[in-house]
Design a protein around this motif. Structure first.
Motif, PDB file in Angstrom:
ATOM      1  N   GLN A 235       0.828  -1.209   0.000  1.00 31.49           N
ATOM      2  CA  GLN A 235       0.000   0.000   0.000  1.00 31.49           C
ATOM      3  C   GLN A 235       0.866   1.264   0.000  1.00 31.49           C
ATOM      4  OE1 GLN A 235      -3.279  -0.616  -0.067  1.00 31.49           O
ATOM      5  NE2 GLN A 235      -3.015  -2.811   0.265  1.00 31.49           N
ATOM      6  N   ALA A 236       2.146   1.087  -0.325  1.00 30.40           N
ATOM      7  CA  ALA A 236       3.097   2.198  -0.227  1.00 30.40           C
ATOM      8  C   ALA A 236       2.656   3.450  -0.978  1.00 30.40           C
ATOM      9  CB  ALA A 236       4.475   1.755  -0.707  1.00 30.40           C
ATOM     10  N   CYS A 237       2.080   3.257  -2.145  1.00 27.82           N
ATOM     11  CA  CYS A 237       1.668   4.402  -2.956  1.00 27.82           C
ATOM     12  C   CYS A 237       0.548   5.194  -2.302  1.00 27.82           C
ATOM     13  CB  CYS A 237       1.233   3.945  -4.343  1.00 27.82           C
ATOM     14  SG  CYS A 237       2.617   3.432  -5.345  1.00 27.82           S
ATOM     15  N   ALA A 238      -0.334   4.485  -1.651  1.00 27.68           N
ATOM     16  CA  ALA A 238      -1.458   5.151  -0.989  1.00 27.68           C
ATOM     17  C   ALA A 238      -1.001   5.832   0.303  1.00 27.68           C
ATOM     18  CB  ALA A 238      -2.569   4.149  -0.698  1.00 27.68           C
ATOM     19  N   ILE A 239      -0.050   5.207   0.969  1.00 29.13           N
ATOM     20  CA  ILE A 239       0.415   5.723   2.265  1.00 29.13           C
ATOM     21  C   ILE A 239       1.355   6.915   2.093  1.00 29.13           C
ATOM     22  CG2 ILE A 239       1.774   5.162   4.319  1.00 29.13           C
ATOM     23  CD1 ILE A 239       0.782   2.206   3.924  1.00 29.13           C
ATOM     24  N   GLN A 240       2.197   6.837   1.048  1.00 24.14           N
ATOM     25  CA  GLN A 240       3.263   7.814   0.826  1.00 24.14           C
ATOM     26  C   GLN A 240       4.108   7.934   2.098  1.00 24.14           C
ATOM     27  OE1 GLN A 240       1.677  11.300  -1.168  1.00 24.14           O
ATOM     28  NE2 GLN A 240       0.376   9.993  -2.412  1.00 24.14           N
ATOM     29  N   THR A 241       4.210   9.125   2.678  1.00 23.17           N
ATOM     30  CA  THR A 241       4.985   9.227   3.921  1.00 23.17           C
ATOM     31  C   THR A 241       4.131   9.848   5.031  1.00 23.17           C
ATOM     32  OG1 THR A 241       5.916  11.339   3.235  1.00 23.17           O
ATOM     33  CG2 THR A 241       7.234   9.374   2.751  1.00 23.17           C
ATOM     34  N   SER A 242       2.836   9.517   4.996  1.00 24.30           N
ATOM     35  CA  SER A 242       1.916  10.063   5.985  1.00 24.30           C
ATOM     36  C   SER A 242       1.710   9.102   7.156  1.00 24.30           C
ATOM     37  CB  SER A 242       0.568  10.360   5.310  1.00 24.30           C
ATOM     38  OG  SER A 242      -0.465  10.409   6.269  1.00 24.30           O
ATOM     39  N   PRO A 243       2.101   9.517   8.369  1.00 32.50           N
ATOM     40  CA  PRO A 243       1.888   8.671   9.548  1.00 32.50           C
ATOM     41  C   PRO A 243       0.400   8.370   9.785  1.00 32.50           C
ATOM     42  CG  PRO A 243       3.397  10.458  10.052  1.00 32.50           C
ATOM     43  CD  PRO A 243       2.816  10.755   8.704  1.00 32.50           C
ATOM     44  N   LYS A 244      -0.445   9.327   9.415  1.00 32.65           N
ATOM     45  CA  LYS A 244      -1.887   9.116   9.589  1.00 32.65           C
ATOM     46  C   LYS A 244      -2.403   8.038   8.646  1.00 32.65           C
ATOM     47  CE  LYS A 244      -6.304  11.587   9.792  1.00 32.65           C
ATOM     48  NZ  LYS A 244      -7.211  10.819   8.942  1.00 32.65           N
ATOM     49  N   LEU A 245      -2.028   8.159   7.362  1.00 29.66           N
ATOM     50  CA  LEU A 245      -2.458   7.169   6.377  1.00 29.66           C
ATOM     51  C   LEU A 245      -1.876   5.794   6.686  1.00 29.66           C
ATOM     52  CD1 LEU A 245      -2.306   9.221   3.035  1.00 29.66           C
ATOM     53  CD2 LEU A 245      -4.345   8.531   4.322  1.00 29.66           C
ATOM     54  N   LEU A 246      -0.656   5.791   7.220  1.00 29.56           N
ATOM     55  CA  LEU A 246      -0.016   4.528   7.592  1.00 29.56           C
ATOM     56  C   LEU A 246      -0.821   3.837   8.702  1.00 29.56           C
ATOM     57  CD1 LEU A 246       2.517   2.656   7.218  1.00 29.56           C
ATOM     58  CD2 LEU A 246       3.552   3.921   9.101  1.00 29.56           C
ATOM     59  N   ALA A 247      -1.167   4.605   9.713  1.00 25.35           N
ATOM     60  CA  ALA A 247      -1.949   4.061  10.833  1.00 25.35           C
ATOM     61  C   ALA A 247      -3.328   3.610  10.354  1.00 25.35           C
ATOM     62  CB  ALA A 247      -2.087   5.110  11.932  1.00 25.35           C
ATOM     63  N   GLN A 248      -3.921   4.443   9.503  1.00 26.26           N
ATOM     64  CA  GLN A 248      -5.245   4.128   8.954  1.00 26.26           C
ATOM     65  C   GLN A 248      -5.204   2.830   8.152  1.00 26.26           C
ATOM     66  OE1 GLN A 248      -7.005   7.879   7.677  1.00 26.26           O
ATOM     67  NE2 GLN A 248      -7.990   6.767   6.012  1.00 26.26           N
ATOM     68  N   MET A 249      -4.181   2.693   7.323  1.00 27.93           N
ATOM     69  CA  MET A 249      -4.038   1.493   6.500  1.00 27.93           C
ATOM     70  C   MET A 249      -3.782   0.269   7.378  1.00 27.93           C
ATOM     71  SD  MET A 249      -4.456   0.984   3.330  1.00 27.93           S
ATOM     72  CE  MET A 249      -3.991   2.354   2.264  1.00 27.93           C
ATOM     73  N   ALA A 250      -3.012   0.473   8.444  1.00 33.21           N
ATOM     74  CA  ALA A 250      -2.737  -0.633   9.371  1.00 33.21           C
ATOM     75  C   ALA A 250      -4.037  -1.120  10.016  1.00 33.21           C
ATOM     76  CB  ALA A 250      -1.744  -0.192  10.435  1.00 33.21           C
TER      77      ALA A 250
END
Ligand SMILES: *[C@@H]1O[C@H](CO)[C@@H](O)[C@H](O)[C@H]1NC(C)=O
Ligand SMILES: *[C@@H]1O[C@H](CO)[C@@H](O)[C@H](O)[C@H]1NC(C)=O
Length: 195
Positions: free
Chosen positions: A58-73
């Motif tokens: 999901q790297a492309c969707a997450i980029q370098t956003s800690p929020k999107l990373l947590a959300q994706m997790a």
């Protein structure tokens, strides 16, 4: 590289070809940056390899956003918990289980269904702008994680007479619990970055 970046799917082919010739290197390095961000962030979790493997696609969707990373997790965890729940329902239909095992299985399925509900709620809060405070979201997840970890034992306790079944159940639950633990660490990291 696993999957293709969102940007690729948005561009007409002719543009894409031009783009690939002119800036493929910068796109690749962008993706490398995204993957490095996930790797570094996952290093904060208890199960870094599982974390990276579950999120790198999901790297492309997450980029370098800690929020999107947590959300994706949370999203990954929710999906895993759902599939674990389905697998347990299937498993519960296996004949030849003792009444104690049937009862243990029922408890397990109920606990997982609670977890799915909690994760859905957390994901909703996390992804809807201007909704609940992040502190409440963290509290929701923390509650779920501790019960998930407790449930892990509770779920397997009922299978004392059947080591094989116990191993199967444990294997399924542990994976979901580890993903949840990771999601919590990433949520905490996001929260700490927000100050
Ligand atoms: C992960 O953490 C360990 C120890 O804290 C460190 O040695 C290692 O370089 C880190 N790896 C990454 C990819 O950040
Ligand atoms: C989780 O499942 C939903 C519905 O099937 C899907 O849309 C979503 O992309 C999945 N999330 C992840 C992170 O795989």
């Amino acid at each position: 590289m696993e999957g293709s970046c969102f940007i690729y799917s948005l561009l007409p082919n002719i543009l894409l070809i031009t783009l690939l010739f002119t800036s493929s290197i910068s796109l690749i390095s962008l993706q490398e940056t995204n993957l490095e961000f996930i790797r570094t962030s996952c290093n904060l979790t208890s199960y870094p390899t599982l974390c990276f493997n579950s999120l790198s696609t999901q790297a492309c969707a997450i980029q370098t956003s800690p929020k999107l990373l947590a959300q994706m997790a949370i999203s990954v965890t929710l999906n895993k918990t759902r599939s674990t729940s389905s697998a347990m329902v299937k498993l519960s239909k296996v004949h030849g289980m003792t009444p104690i095992e049937v009862s243990a299985m029922k408890d397990c399925i109920e606990l997982l269904s609670d977890s799915v509900y909690e994760l859905q709620k957390s994901l909703g809060e996390m992804s809807t702008p201007g909704s609940k405070d992040i502190r409440f979201v963290i509290s929701d997840i923390q509650t779920w994680v501790s019960s998930a970890l407790t449930n892990e034992d509770t779920c397997t306790e009922g299978f004392v007479d059947d080591p094989k079944m116990k191993k199967v159940v444990r294997g399924k639950i542990v994976n979901a619990a580890h993903l949840t633990s990771n999601a919590l660490a990433l949520i905490n990291n996001y929260a700490s970055l927000r100050g």
